[in-house]
Design a protein around this motif. Structure first.
Motif, PDB file in Angstrom:
ATOM      1  N   GLN A 116       0.843  -1.182   0.000  1.00  0.00           N
ATOM      2  CA  GLN A 116       0.000   0.000   0.000  1.00  0.00           C
ATOM      3  C   GLN A 116       0.887   1.244   0.000  1.00  0.00           C
ATOM      4  N   GLU A 117       0.349   2.303  -0.526  1.00  0.00           N
ATOM      5  CA  GLU A 117       1.084   3.562  -0.570  1.00  0.00           C
ATOM      6  C   GLU A 117       0.696   4.432   0.619  1.00  0.00           C
ATOM      7  N   SER A 118       1.672   5.156   1.129  1.00  0.00           N
ATOM      8  CA  SER A 118       1.423   6.101   2.216  1.00  0.00           C
ATOM      9  C   SER A 118       1.984   7.460   1.831  1.00  0.00           C
ATOM     10  N   THR A 119       1.161   8.484   1.969  1.00  0.00           N
ATOM     11  CA  THR A 119       1.576   9.853   1.675  1.00  0.00           C
ATOM     12  C   THR A 119       1.543  10.666   2.964  1.00  0.00           C
ATOM     13  N   SER A 138     -10.466  -5.884  -6.415  1.00  0.00           N
ATOM     14  CA  SER A 138     -11.690  -5.675  -5.650  1.00  0.00           C
ATOM     15  C   SER A 138     -12.836  -5.525  -6.638  1.00  0.00           C
ATOM     16  N   THR A 166      -0.642  10.374   8.041  1.00  0.00           N
ATOM     17  CA  THR A 166      -0.340   9.743   6.761  1.00  0.00           C
ATOM     18  C   THR A 166      -1.635   9.400   6.051  1.00  0.00           C
ATOM     19  N   LEU A 167      -1.607   9.579   4.746  1.00  0.00           N
ATOM     20  CA  LEU A 167      -2.743   9.225   3.910  1.00  0.00           C
ATOM     21  C   LEU A 167      -2.426   7.892   3.239  1.00  0.00           C
ATOM     22  N   LYS A 168      -3.198   6.880   3.575  1.00  0.00           N
ATOM     23  CA  LYS A 168      -2.950   5.541   3.038  1.00  0.00           C
ATOM     24  C   LYS A 168      -3.912   5.249   1.890  1.00  0.00           C
ATOM     25  N   ARG A 169      -3.357   4.695   0.806  1.00  0.00           N
ATOM     26  CA  ARG A 169      -4.184   4.437  -0.375  1.00  0.00           C
ATOM     27  C   ARG A 169      -3.507   3.396  -1.271  1.00  0.00           C
ATOM     28  N   ASN A 170      -4.227   3.024  -2.321  1.00  0.00           N
ATOM     29  CA  ASN A 170      -3.711   2.109  -3.352  1.00  0.00           C
ATOM     30  C   ASN A 170      -3.191   0.793  -2.764  1.00  0.00           C
ATOM     31  N   LYS A 171      -4.013   0.170  -1.936  1.00  0.00           N
ATOM     32  CA  LYS A 171      -3.655  -1.169  -1.442  1.00  0.00           C
ATOM     33  C   LYS A 171      -3.700  -2.145  -2.616  1.00  0.00           C
TER      34      LYS A 171
END
Length: 262
Positions: free
Chosen positions: A40-43, A240, A55-60
């Protein structure tokens, strides 16, 4: 509920089913290895002077990969986007023959243009390399031979001595299972069940099942042929949005080896 820490002791099978119809596709039961990797990505969200606030977590993402000790026809269909067809087809055949009484015979019936059924015919040198090429003709002559497809007989001129070894290449017609890897067909998707065995610290035995409702298989694979064993490798990405699965990438189920029906 207290779920004990466990050790996965063996990988059993991977079974695939059609995403839409639920029909069985194939089973990999000679698995050398398999892995499920999540990323997953973290910004970073920063404030004054670059201080990290959150942190903004996305794109798992989840990737399934592995290798099977046998080449799987079902997996090959999924990776190429093709299907096996049991049909009449042509194959190239090679015969290693010895001339006797200025004649020989192919093992099988050669097919092709009348009068040119034999693709290539060579004199075989003593060291196993190919020597002079002979040409099919209606009559045997110097550098030329005859062939009768019905009797499979080859006839030679006196320039080919008895005991001469020859190599013959020709097409023959057979009934076989054929898969065509067409340029406009692409890899497909399926539902996967990955089954494994496990134990906890007290040697209690468990079964583990990973269920991936929608796995998108990569069309990239390599067959290594030669001294090493040919291994059928694979890679797929969990998606998904499978029908009825919501946003689930996979489910992880652990249960006793002898768990009764609920």
């Amino acid at each position: 509920m207290n779920i004990n820490d466990i050790t996965i002791t063996s990988l059993e099978t991977i079974t695939a089913f059609d995403v839409v119809t639920g029909s069985y596709k194939f089973t990999l039961d000679e698995l050398q290895s398999a892995s499920i990797a999540q990323s997953q990505e973290s910004t970073e969200i920063t404030g004054k002077a670059g201080r990290k606030l959150a942190t903004l977590k996305r794109n798992k993402a989840v990737t399934i990969s592995g290798s099977n000790g046998l080449v799987s026809g079902g997996l090959l269909e999924l990776q190429t986007g093709g299907t096996f067809d049991h049909k009449v087809t042509e194959v190239l055949w090679t015969d290693y023959l010895t001339v006797a009484s200025h004649a020989a015979a192919t093992t099988y019936k050669a097919i092709g243009t009348e009068g040119a059924e034999i693709e290539n015919l060579y004199i075989r040198n003593a060291d196993g390399t190919l020597g002079d090429a002979l040409v099919q003709n209606t009559t045997a002559a110097a550098g030329k031979f005859t062939y009768d497809p019905d009797s499979k007989a080859l006839g030679f001129h006196t320039d080919v001595a008895d005991g001469t070894e020859i190599v013959v290449y020709y097409k023959r017609k057979i009934t076989a299972d054929v898969l065509e890897d067409k340029s406009d067909n692409f890899s497909g998707k399926c539902a996967l069940y990955i089954d494994a065995m496990a134990e906890d610290k007290c040697a209690n035995v468990y079964r583990i099942q990973f269920y991936i409702p929608k796995a998108d298989f990569s069309g990239e694979f390599t067959f290594e042929m030669g001294d090493n064993q040919t291994v059928h490798s694979f890679e797929a990405e969990a998606l998904s949005g499978a029908c009825g699965a919501g946003g689930t990438f996979f489910t992880y189920t652990i249960f006793g080896a002898n768990t009764a029906d609920a």
